[in-house]
Design an enzyme around this catalytic site. Sequence first.
Site, mmCIF file in Angstrom:
data_model
loop_
_atom_site.group_PDB
_atom_site.id
_atom_site.type_symbol
_atom_site.label_atom_id
_atom_site.label_comp_id
_atom_site.label_asym_id
_atom_site.label_seq_id
_atom_site.Cartn_x
_atom_site.Cartn_y
_atom_site.Cartn_z
ATOM 1 N N LYS A 52 1.050 -1.051 0.119
ATOM 2 C CA LYS A 52 -0.245 -0.069 -0.753
ATOM 3 C C LYS A 52 0.599 1.126 -0.167
ATOM 4 O O LYS A 52 2.212 1.483 0.242
ATOM 5 C CB LYS A 52 -0.817 0.109 1.229
ATOM 6 C CG LYS A 52 -1.983 -1.505 1.410
ATOM 7 C CD LYS A 52 -2.922 -1.327 2.479
ATOM 8 C CE LYS A 52 -3.830 -2.243 2.777
ATOM 9 N NZ LYS A 52 -4.383 -2.961 4.137
ATOM 10 N N TYR A 92 -12.290 -3.031 -2.625
ATOM 11 C CA TYR A 92 -12.306 -3.265 -1.660
ATOM 12 C C TYR A 92 -14.334 -3.311 -1.643
ATOM 13 O O TYR A 92 -14.442 -3.018 -0.043
ATOM 14 C CB TYR A 92 -12.150 -2.130 -0.582
ATOM 15 C CG TYR A 92 -10.568 -2.050 -0.552
ATOM 16 C CD1 TYR A 92 -10.239 -3.719 0.839
ATOM 17 C CD2 TYR A 92 -9.666 -1.304 0.329
ATOM 18 C CE1 TYR A 92 -8.766 -3.989 0.984
ATOM 19 C CE2 TYR A 92 -8.223 -1.658 0.678
ATOM 20 C CZ TYR A 92 -7.801 -3.020 0.692
ATOM 21 O OH TYR A 92 -6.614 -2.994 1.999
ATOM 22 N N ASN A 155 -1.430 -0.321 7.845
ATOM 23 C CA ASN A 155 -0.949 -2.116 7.462
ATOM 24 C C ASN A 155 -0.208 -2.059 6.613
ATOM 25 O O ASN A 155 0.257 -3.759 6.607
ATOM 26 C CB ASN A 155 -1.913 -2.708 8.373
ATOM 27 C CG ASN A 155 -3.257 -3.229 7.369
ATOM 28 O OD1 ASN A 155 -2.996 -2.595 6.087
ATOM 29 N ND2 ASN A 155 -4.224 -3.843 7.342
ATOM 30 N N HIS A 158 -1.537 -5.420 1.046
ATOM 31 C CA HIS A 158 -2.935 -6.818 1.158
ATOM 32 C C HIS A 158 -2.858 -7.919 0.823
ATOM 33 O O HIS A 158 -1.886 -7.944 -0.075
ATOM 34 C CB HIS A 158 -3.466 -5.682 0.303
ATOM 35 C CG HIS A 158 -5.089 -6.636 -0.194
ATOM 36 N ND1 HIS A 158 -6.228 -7.079 0.363
ATOM 37 C CD2 HIS A 158 -4.693 -7.446 -1.204
ATOM 38 C CE1 HIS A 158 -6.925 -8.153 -0.115
ATOM 39 N NE2 HIS A 158 -6.201 -8.133 -1.721
ATOM 40 N N GLU A 169 -8.832 -10.738 -8.532
ATOM 41 C CA GLU A 169 -8.108 -9.625 -7.537
ATOM 42 C C GLU A 169 -7.369 -9.499 -8.540
ATOM 43 O O GLU A 169 -6.755 -8.202 -9.121
ATOM 44 C CB GLU A 169 -7.818 -9.463 -5.994
ATOM 45 C CG GLU A 169 -8.431 -9.540 -5.228
ATOM 46 C CD GLU A 169 -8.038 -9.695 -3.610
ATOM 47 O OE1 GLU A 169 -8.522 -9.001 -3.285
ATOM 48 O OE2 GLU A 169 -6.591 -9.920 -3.090
HETATM 49 P P1 DAT Z 1 -6.918 -7.559 5.500
HETATM 50 O O1 DAT Z 1 -6.410 -6.368 5.240
HETATM 51 O O2 DAT Z 1 -5.974 -7.918 6.970
HETATM 52 O O3 DAT Z 1 -7.769 -8.751 4.743
HETATM 53 P P2 DAT Z 1 -9.851 -6.658 5.914
HETATM 54 O O4 DAT Z 1 -10.145 -7.564 4.355
HETATM 55 O O5 DAT Z 1 -10.887 -6.674 6.760
HETATM 56 O O6 DAT Z 1 -8.189 -6.851 6.323
HETATM 57 O O7 DAT Z 1 -9.588 -4.839 5.906
HETATM 58 C C1 DAT Z 1 -9.119 -4.813 4.567
HETATM 59 C C2 DAT Z 1 -8.256 -3.302 5.176
HETATM 60 O O8 DAT Z 1 -9.196 -2.325 5.764
HETATM 61 C C3 DAT Z 1 -7.911 -3.940 6.456
HETATM 62 O O9 DAT Z 1 -6.160 -4.398 5.547
HETATM 63 C C4 DAT Z 1 -7.140 -2.413 7.083
HETATM 64 C C5 DAT Z 1 -8.715 -1.977 7.150
HETATM 65 N N1 DAT Z 1 -9.202 -1.830 7.772
HETATM 66 C C6 DAT Z 1 -10.273 -2.846 7.809
HETATM 67 N N2 DAT Z 1 -10.790 -3.133 9.210
HETATM 68 C C7 DAT Z 1 -10.714 -1.509 9.786
HETATM 69 C C8 DAT Z 1 -11.201 -0.909 10.608
HETATM 70 N N3 DAT Z 1 -11.842 -1.601 11.854
HETATM 71 N N4 DAT Z 1 -10.831 0.358 11.474
HETATM 72 C C9 DAT Z 1 -9.751 0.979 10.109
HETATM 73 N N5 DAT Z 1 -10.002 0.397 9.311
HETATM 74 C C10 DAT Z 1 -10.273 -1.493 8.987
HETATM 75 MG MG MG Z 2 -8.732 -8.629 3.202
#
Ligand code: DAT
Ligand code: MG
Length: 194
Positions: A52, A92, A155, A158, A169
């Site tokens: 990212k 997303y 974080n 992805h 994707e």
């Molecule tokens: P991951 O990236 O571990 O697959 P995800 O698909 O649930 O996690 O979410 C995608 C991204 O969205 C994640 O990397 C960071 C953001 N995100 C997820 N949960 C969040 C939250 N509670 N608050 C803020 N950002 C969040």
């Molecule tokens: Mg995810």
Amino acid sequence: MAVPTSFLSRAAAYAGRHLFRAGAFGAMATGAALGTTVACADATERSFIMLKPDAVQRGLVGEIIQRFEKRGYKLVGLKQVTPTLDMAKRHYHDLAARPFFPALTEFLSSGPVVAMVWEGEDVVKQGRAMIGATNPLASAPGTIRGDLAIVTGKNIIHGSDSVETAKAEIELWFDNKELNNYTANAATWIYEGK
Ligand code: DAT
Ligand code: MG
């Protein structure tokens, strides 16, 4: 349902000959016993991994690529791109109803990302394990997020969460001609029976 020992020993001998991983074979045997279908090991499995904007800005691209390379996975697609907001929203789309969706998609489209496709046995699940938990504070040391990040909104990486998601994707981010099919000579030293 009991599986006859003779079947198991013959299957184990077969697995040995054909060099399935013990874990994959265990899952196959369990699947057979339960009458379900379980996928075999597939060294051509692919995952979509994206560094990212925060990873690019912090100079972590090389460090993260190196972890996948060192593990033994094969890089078959790589490009730097600044995603449009629309692209971020498409990527997303399953999170569209979440309150953090606007901030998340604005962040992803705020600067260049490094989009990659990595190939190898169990790469989707292993990639997720290497990445760590969504919240870096809950990520174990040794994982990418556990070593290199602190907050969920930054974080750095992805990774596809299933083989099916990975296919979608990869299709979203790459044209077929941008993906490279080649023999990695190192495979002989990474896999058995290659
Ligand atoms: P991951 O990236 O571990 O697959 P995800 O698909 O649930 O996690 O979410 C995608 C991204 O969205 C994640 O990397 C960071 C953001 N995100 C997820 N949960 C969040 C939250 N509670 N608050 C803020 N950002 C969040
Ligand atoms: Mg995810």
